[in-house]
Design a protein around this motif. Structure first.
Motif, PDB file in Angstrom:
ATOM      1  N   ALA A   7     -32.958 -42.612 -24.217  1.00 56.36           N
ATOM      2  CA  ALA A   7     -33.530 -41.806 -23.132  1.00 56.36           C
ATOM      3  C   ALA A   7     -33.960 -40.441 -23.638  1.00 56.36           C
ATOM      4  N   ARG A   8     -33.143 -39.835 -24.458  1.00 49.21           N
ATOM      5  CA  ARG A   8     -33.468 -38.523 -25.029  1.00 49.21           C
ATOM      6  C   ARG A   8     -34.756 -38.589 -25.842  1.00 49.21           C
ATOM      7  N   THR A  33     -27.838 -34.244 -21.704  1.00 50.80           N
ATOM      8  CA  THR A  33     -27.047 -35.322 -21.102  1.00 50.80           C
ATOM      9  C   THR A  33     -25.720 -35.571 -21.809  1.00 50.80           C
ATOM     10  N   ASP A  34     -25.545 -35.027 -23.012  1.00 57.87           N
ATOM     11  CA  ASP A  34     -24.229 -35.133 -23.645  1.00 57.87           C
ATOM     12  C   ASP A  34     -23.214 -34.221 -22.977  1.00 57.87           C
ATOM     13  N   ASP A  91     -32.075 -38.030 -18.023  1.00 59.30           N
ATOM     14  CA  ASP A  91     -32.426 -37.073 -19.062  1.00 59.30           C
ATOM     15  C   ASP A  91     -33.555 -36.156 -18.591  1.00 59.30           C
ATOM     16  N   SER A 150     -32.530 -31.899 -24.467  1.00 59.98           N
ATOM     17  CA  SER A 150     -31.664 -32.778 -23.679  1.00 59.98           C
ATOM     18  C   SER A 150     -30.265 -32.187 -23.547  1.00 59.98           C
ATOM     19  N   THR A 172     -32.508 -33.666 -15.636  1.00 60.92           N
ATOM     20  CA  THR A 172     -31.594 -32.597 -16.060  1.00 60.92           C
ATOM     21  C   THR A 172     -32.258 -31.623 -17.026  1.00 60.92           C
ATOM     22  N   ARG A 173     -33.468 -31.923 -17.471  1.00 63.68           N
ATOM     23  CA  ARG A 173     -34.245 -30.953 -18.253  1.00 63.68           C
ATOM     24  C   ARG A 173     -35.159 -30.121 -17.347  1.00 63.68           C
ATOM     25  N   GLY A 185     -31.142 -44.023 -17.610  1.00 66.63           N
ATOM     26  CA  GLY A 185     -30.790 -42.939 -18.518  1.00 66.63           C
ATOM     27  C   GLY A 185     -31.952 -41.993 -18.758  1.00 66.63           C
ATOM     28  N   THR A 186     -33.165 -42.545 -18.817  1.00 64.45           N
ATOM     29  CA  THR A 186     -34.358 -41.715 -19.025  1.00 64.45           C
ATOM     30  C   THR A 186     -34.608 -40.822 -17.813  1.00 64.45           C
ATOM     31  N   ARG A 217     -28.291 -43.438 -24.042  1.00 60.95           N
ATOM     32  CA  ARG A 217     -28.534 -42.003 -23.856  1.00 60.95           C
ATOM     33  C   ARG A 217     -29.438 -41.460 -24.963  1.00 60.95           C
ATOM     34  N   ASP A 267     -38.231 -36.688 -25.147  1.00 58.91           N
ATOM     35  CA  ASP A 267     -38.801 -35.828 -26.207  1.00 58.91           C
ATOM     36  C   ASP A 267     -40.286 -36.148 -26.394  1.00 58.91           C
TER      37      ASP A 267
END
Length: 575
Positions: free
Chosen positions: A391-392, A415-416, A45, A413, A48-49, A41-42, A388, A396
């Motif tokens: 990971a966010r 990922t939502d 995240d 983030s 996708t940033r 998940g990390t 999630r 951060d």
């Protein structure tokens, strides 16, 4: 820029080449250590940033805690009773998000009966708690997607669950949560990260950190498949090693603010026909909560909650653990279960942040993120449902480090709003299930099985079958699965060894009474064709798997944790 989501042998080689610089790329922005649900998940995240991201896992994706859970996506009723409202609300929001948007192909509803045994006070007390549970879900940012709880009386319970002792109940409350194949969720998250450009490599063990002064600037590692020593440079390293967190901290001189206690939980798997019920059950024990969870053609029953300080790679279930679960489930069943009814047993370790002399069942599942030295972020705690959010928070913290040291501004983030691979076409393919069955020559029930495991990526599996019709046959020794699923695990899902396929890409190791022994040789032959194994190597993989099964069976006859551990470690990981 589009990338393939396939985690193939070739993609692993390319990822290692890129991360070590031999592929011509500069250092990573973020390197994640750990391929469980939080690590995967990390990586998703971070990538996708817009960050150049890599992930290293020393064994297999989800090989630790993340394949050995109760397989529930839930708010956690017991945390509500502990007045941990923030954790419950957060988990319920994540449950709704996963079920309705991110992974509808993997996450599905499951209903439970909460038994009532006392007249008067218990029904309003439990009912109020479940009303709050539903309200938190409905008032969250995302859709609830599930029916609300409903009160039942004794006769209704007897109709829904004829094999439960309804005569001892005053009634029950039926409520809903969700479940997921936890290992499949992790693989899907990792594939989604790869689709967006993350470099993912399993069977790479981190052995130390690269330092420039106080700052961590990467890791030293060894490719366990080739024995080659590697160096991977990264502006920030995120440790998501779960129960191995303390060991990672030792690599930076023991400096760190996290101390993780491993808590063992075991589960039993029994055939669905051993318990007649249309719903699962939840009941209290003196130390934990006992779930009886529907799982396809099986039931999952667990769990325990006891400290564990032995081998972390292969926690062992003892006969005492198994007797404990059987004894407690038999208090609510008309026809008791015994050891002969048990198809499979698995044990996992929860990475709990240690409290002040608290028993493990009382320690909160909330997570913590720390930066013990510049360039290193560590995250621990948490639960499957809230991966999630963890990971966010980790990225951060990594973003803060990147801003202050190399002046890189990291976006928020998203990922939502990033569905996992297989989610996009799932509804369409589900509507086309009869057409897909007709075209492929498979029974509709087989298509439903594939849809529930691969979602919209079912097309990839059906293409494999179309190219080689023999892959559309059931896997010998484990007929619930197709031969194509073994091949697909190697070509698309990072499976490198027989154990990966029988234990995590499928659940053959716990869903058959022989623990996958009959399926081992046929599955190994299918893998050998893709991975180029010799006959000797293929036989070695089968032999290792059979020794692993035997070691687990022997461990499950031992009375103490230490005896069980000594038996289980007789079959270490294959190298």
């Amino acid at each position: 820029m589009t990338h393939s989501s396939a985690l193939s042998p070739e993609s692993r080689d390319a990822a290692i080449a890129t991360m070590t610089g031999t592929g011509g790329e500069t250092e990573l922005d973020v390197l994640v250590v750990g391929g469980g649900v939080v690590g995967a998940g990390t990586a998703l995240d971070a990538v996708t940033r817009g960050l150049n991201t890599g992930l290293l896992e020393q064994r297999d994706l989800a090989s630790g805690t993340s394949s050995r859970s109760s397989k529930l996506i839930h708010g956690g009723l017991r945390y509500l009773e502990m007045l941990d409202f923030g954790l419950v609300r957060e988990a319920l929001q994540e449950r709704g998000l996963l079920y309705t948007r991110l992974a509808p192909h993997l996450v599905r509803p499951v209903s439970f009966l909460y038994p009532l045994t006392h007249k008067g006070w218990e029904r309003p007390y439990v009912g109020a708690g479940l009303a709050l549970y539903d309200a938190m879900a409905m008032l969250g940012k995302y859709e609830m997607g599930l029916p609300r709880h409903r009160h039942l009386f004794r006769k209704q319970v007897a109709r829904i669950a004829p094999d439960f002792k309804a005569d001892k109940l005053t009634g029950a409350i039926r409520y809903y949560d969700c479940q997921v194949d936890d290992a499949r969720l992790v693989v899907t998250i990792a594939r989604t990260a790869a689709k967006h450009g993350a470099h993912v490599a399993t069977r790479v063990k981190v052995t130390g950190f690269l330092r420039e002064g106080e700052r961590v600037v990467g890791v030293r590692a060894v490719d366990l498949e080739s024995g080659r020593e590697l160096e991977v440079r990264a502006r920030v390293v995120v440790n998501a090693a779960g129960v191995w967190t303390d060991e990672i901290q030792e690599m930076v001189g023991g400096r760190g603010a996290l101390h993780v206690q491993a808590s063992k939980g075991i589960h039993l798997v029994v055939p669905r026909d051993r318990i007649r019920s249309d719903a699962g059950f939840i009941t209290r024990t003196e130390t934990s909560v006992l779930f009886v969870i529907p799982w396809g053609r099986h039931w999952i029953i667990g769990t325990t909650d006891t400290p564990w300080d032995l081998d972390k790679a292969h926690p062992a279930a003892s006969r005492t653990d198994i007797d404990y679960v059987l004894a407690h489930v038999n208090t609510i069943l008309r026809e008791p279960l015994d050891h002969d009814d048990v198809e499979g047993v698995y044990a996992g370790l929860r990475p709990l942040l240690t409290g002040e002399s608290e028993p493990t069942s009382k320690i909160s599942r909330e997570h913590t993120v720390v930066t013990p030295v510049p360039g290193l972020v560590m995250i621990a705690g948490g639960k499957l449902t809230t991966y999630r959010v963890m990971a966010r928070d980790a990225i951060d913290a990594a973003g803060h480090s990147l801003r202050t040291t190399v002046n890189i501004t990291v976006r928020d983030s998203i990922t939502d709003r990033v569905p996992l691979v297989g989610a996009d076409d799932f509804e369409t393919r589900s509507n086309q299930r009869v057409l897909l069955a007709r075209r492929s020559g498979l029974h509709v029930a087989r298509i439903d099985h594939l849809l529930g495991r691969f979602g919209g990526m079912v097309d990839d599996v059906l293409d494999l079958i179309a190219s080689r019709r023999v892959l559309g046959l059931p896997l010998e020794g484990a007929e619930d699965y197709l031969a194509a699923e073994v091949v697909y695990a190697v070509t698309h899902e990072a499976a490198r060894h027989l154990d990966d396929v029988l234990t995590r890409r499928t659940r053959i190791s716990i869903e058959t009474f022989d623990r996958g022994v009959k399926a081992a040789a046929p599955a190994a032959r299918l893998m050998a064709e893709v991975l180029g194994w010799s006959e000797e190597r293929t036989a070695e993989e089968v032999d290792h798997y059979l020794r692993r099964v035997e070691a687990e069976r022997v461990s499950q006859e031992q009375r103490t944790d230490r005896e069980a551990d000594e038996a289980r470690v007789q079959a270490p990981d294959i190298v």
